[in-house]
Design a protein around this motif. Structure first.
Motif, mmCIF file in Angstrom:
data_model
loop_
_atom_site.group_PDB
_atom_site.id
_atom_site.type_symbol
_atom_site.label_atom_id
_atom_site.label_comp_id
_atom_site.label_asym_id
_atom_site.label_seq_id
_atom_site.Cartn_x
_atom_site.Cartn_y
_atom_site.Cartn_z
ATOM 1 N N GLY A 35 -90.140 -62.835 15.194
ATOM 2 C CA GLY A 35 -88.815 -63.330 15.569
ATOM 3 C C GLY A 35 -88.521 -64.723 15.073
ATOM 4 N N GLY A 36 -89.072 -65.107 13.948
ATOM 5 C CA GLY A 36 -88.848 -66.440 13.399
ATOM 6 C C GLY A 36 -87.457 -66.582 12.805
ATOM 7 N N ARG A 37 -86.967 -67.829 12.834
ATOM 8 C CA ARG A 37 -85.685 -68.145 12.202
ATOM 9 C C ARG A 37 -85.969 -68.867 10.895
ATOM 10 N N GLN A 38 -85.311 -68.428 9.843
ATOM 11 C CA GLN A 38 -85.624 -68.859 8.487
ATOM 12 C C GLN A 38 -84.393 -69.447 7.819
ATOM 13 N N LEU A 39 -84.618 -70.383 6.913
ATOM 14 C CA LEU A 39 -83.560 -70.938 6.068
ATOM 15 C C LEU A 39 -84.022 -70.913 4.616
ATOM 16 N N ASP A 40 -83.069 -70.667 3.729
ATOM 17 C CA ASP A 40 -83.306 -70.699 2.288
ATOM 18 C C ASP A 40 -82.224 -71.603 1.716
ATOM 19 N N LEU A 41 -82.626 -72.732 1.147
ATOM 20 C CA LEU A 41 -81.687 -73.766 0.702
ATOM 21 C C LEU A 41 -81.980 -74.201 -0.726
ATOM 22 N N ARG A 42 -80.908 -74.543 -1.434
ATOM 23 C CA ARG A 42 -81.031 -75.161 -2.756
ATOM 24 C C ARG A 42 -80.102 -76.368 -2.764
ATOM 25 N N HIS A 43 -80.634 -77.523 -3.137
ATOM 26 C CA HIS A 43 -79.827 -78.748 -3.135
ATOM 27 C C HIS A 43 -79.152 -78.910 -4.492
ATOM 28 N N THR A 44 -77.843 -79.044 -4.490
ATOM 29 C CA THR A 44 -77.092 -79.115 -5.749
ATOM 30 C C THR A 44 -77.322 -80.422 -6.507
ATOM 31 N N HIS A 45 -77.730 -81.480 -5.816
ATOM 32 C CA HIS A 45 -77.925 -82.771 -6.482
ATOM 33 C C HIS A 45 -79.354 -82.989 -6.962
ATOM 34 N N THR A 46 -80.325 -82.517 -6.195
ATOM 35 C CA THR A 46 -81.723 -82.747 -6.565
ATOM 36 C C THR A 46 -82.343 -81.532 -7.254
ATOM 37 N N GLN A 47 -81.672 -80.397 -7.185
ATOM 38 C CA GLN A 47 -82.162 -79.120 -7.735
ATOM 39 C C GLN A 47 -83.413 -78.606 -7.024
ATOM 40 N N ALA A 100 -75.863 -62.452 4.209
ATOM 41 C CA ALA A 100 -76.060 -63.076 2.897
ATOM 42 C C ALA A 100 -77.535 -63.091 2.519
ATOM 43 N N ARG A 101 -77.791 -62.957 1.243
ATOM 44 C CA ARG A 101 -79.168 -62.958 0.727
ATOM 45 C C ARG A 101 -79.473 -64.188 -0.124
ATOM 46 N N MET A 102 -78.469 -64.799 -0.700
ATOM 47 C CA MET A 102 -78.673 -65.955 -1.576
ATOM 48 C C MET A 102 -78.932 -67.209 -0.740
ATOM 49 N N ASP A 140 -72.903 -80.138 4.424
ATOM 50 C CA ASP A 140 -71.860 -79.537 3.585
ATOM 51 C C ASP A 140 -72.541 -78.507 2.705
ATOM 52 N N VAL A 141 -72.041 -77.264 2.761
ATOM 53 C CA VAL A 141 -72.698 -76.151 2.066
ATOM 54 C C VAL A 141 -71.692 -75.168 1.487
ATOM 55 N N ARG A 142 -72.217 -74.329 0.616
ATOM 56 C CA ARG A 142 -71.531 -73.118 0.187
ATOM 57 C C ARG A 142 -72.606 -72.044 0.088
ATOM 58 N N LEU A 143 -72.171 -70.793 -0.010
ATOM 59 C CA LEU A 143 -73.103 -69.679 -0.022
ATOM 60 C C LEU A 143 -72.699 -68.739 -1.154
ATOM 61 N N PRO A 144 -73.449 -68.747 -2.258
ATOM 62 C CA PRO A 144 -73.086 -67.916 -3.407
ATOM 63 C C PRO A 144 -72.882 -66.456 -3.000
ATOM 64 N N GLY A 145 -71.827 -65.882 -3.535
ATOM 65 C CA GLY A 145 -71.515 -64.488 -3.246
ATOM 66 C C GLY A 145 -70.652 -64.306 -2.012
ATOM 67 N N VAL A 146 -70.416 -65.388 -1.284
ATOM 68 C CA VAL A 146 -69.590 -65.324 -0.075
ATOM 69 C C VAL A 146 -68.357 -66.195 -0.302
ATOM 70 N N PRO A 147 -67.160 -65.609 -0.209
ATOM 71 C CA PRO A 147 -65.959 -66.437 -0.344
ATOM 72 C C PRO A 147 -65.976 -67.579 0.669
ATOM 73 N N LEU A 148 -65.527 -68.742 0.235
ATOM 74 C CA LEU A 148 -65.553 -69.934 1.070
ATOM 75 C C LEU A 148 -64.838 -69.719 2.405
ATOM 76 N N ALA A 149 -63.721 -69.020 2.395
ATOM 77 C CA ALA A 149 -62.975 -68.760 3.636
ATOM 78 C C ALA A 149 -63.792 -67.907 4.607
ATOM 79 N N PHE A 171 -66.770 -76.411 -0.695
ATOM 80 C CA PHE A 171 -67.795 -76.426 0.343
ATOM 81 C C PHE A 171 -67.168 -76.336 1.722
ATOM 82 N N VAL A 172 -68.025 -75.998 2.678
ATOM 83 C CA VAL A 172 -67.667 -75.982 4.089
ATOM 84 C C VAL A 172 -68.568 -76.981 4.794
ATOM 85 N N HIS A 173 -67.964 -77.812 5.627
ATOM 86 C CA HIS A 173 -68.701 -78.780 6.448
ATOM 87 C C HIS A 173 -68.996 -78.105 7.788
#
Length: 182
Positions: A35-47, A100-102, A140-149, A171-173
């Motif tokens: 039952g772990g909670r997971q995050l997958d992140l990519r930073h747009t500035h540091t790569q 979302a998977r990305m 502030d984030v976005r999620l590829p494959g998911v419309p911002l709205a 992005f969405v804050h």
């Protein structure tokens, strides 16, 4: 040549391997099955990219929180802040709601007061004088494959904090402040 394995021998070896694994791996390594909670992140500035389990049940994992704090540091100065774990819960819930998977693309996490002031002076839109980014309570984030709205609407549906919509900047804050939208 190894001797043939009988069912009893296979069961014994499997149980022994399971016991060894359970006693030698840290708790977070088992989190995805517990039952772990997971995050997958990519930073747009540091790569940089970070994919980890940050909590199991009601417990946050300190090593993971430290890694997230470092990952979400002020990318202008390198200063590391202390991020609110409830923010990670919001991100996890939004991603789950959307299926979302990305990885999330992170535009901004923690911001030191000096960076926040400099961005305000530059006239960067949407930089609040008392920004929750400076308290580690906003991202502030976005999620590829998911419309911002859709990302915005999923975050709003949680009623867990503030949600800002910046379609021109893509992005969405999301924050852990009072429930509001802009």
């Amino acid at each position: 040549m190894t001797p043939p394995q009988t069912p009893a021998r296979r069961r014994f070896l499997f149980q022994g391997a399971s016991l060894l694994t359970a006693t030698t791996l840290p708790a977070w390594a088992h989190a995805s099955t517990a039952g772990g909670r997971q995050l997958d992140l990519r930073h747009t500035h540091t790569q940089e990219r970070l994919d980890l389990v940050y909590a199991v049940g009601g417990d946050y994992l300190d090593p993971s929180l430290s890694r997230l704090n470092r990952f979400l540091r002020d990318h202008y100065t390198g200063e590391v802040g202390s991020m609110d774990p409830l923010l990670f819960d919001q991100l996890h819930q939004v991603r789950t709601l959307l299926g979302a998977r990305m990885p999330y693309e992170v535009i901004s996490g923690y911001r030191c007061p000096e960076t926040n002031g400099r961005l305000r002076q530059k006239g960067s839109g949407g930089v609040a004088k008392k920004s929750l980014h400076m308290e580690g309570r906003a991202i502030d984030v976005r999620l590829p494959g998911v419309p911002l709205a859709e990302l915005r609407d999923a975050a709003l549906s949680l009623q867990a904090g503030g949600v800002g919509f910046y379609p021109e900047s893509q992005f969405v804050h999301i924050d852990t402040g009072r429930v509001r939208r802009w």
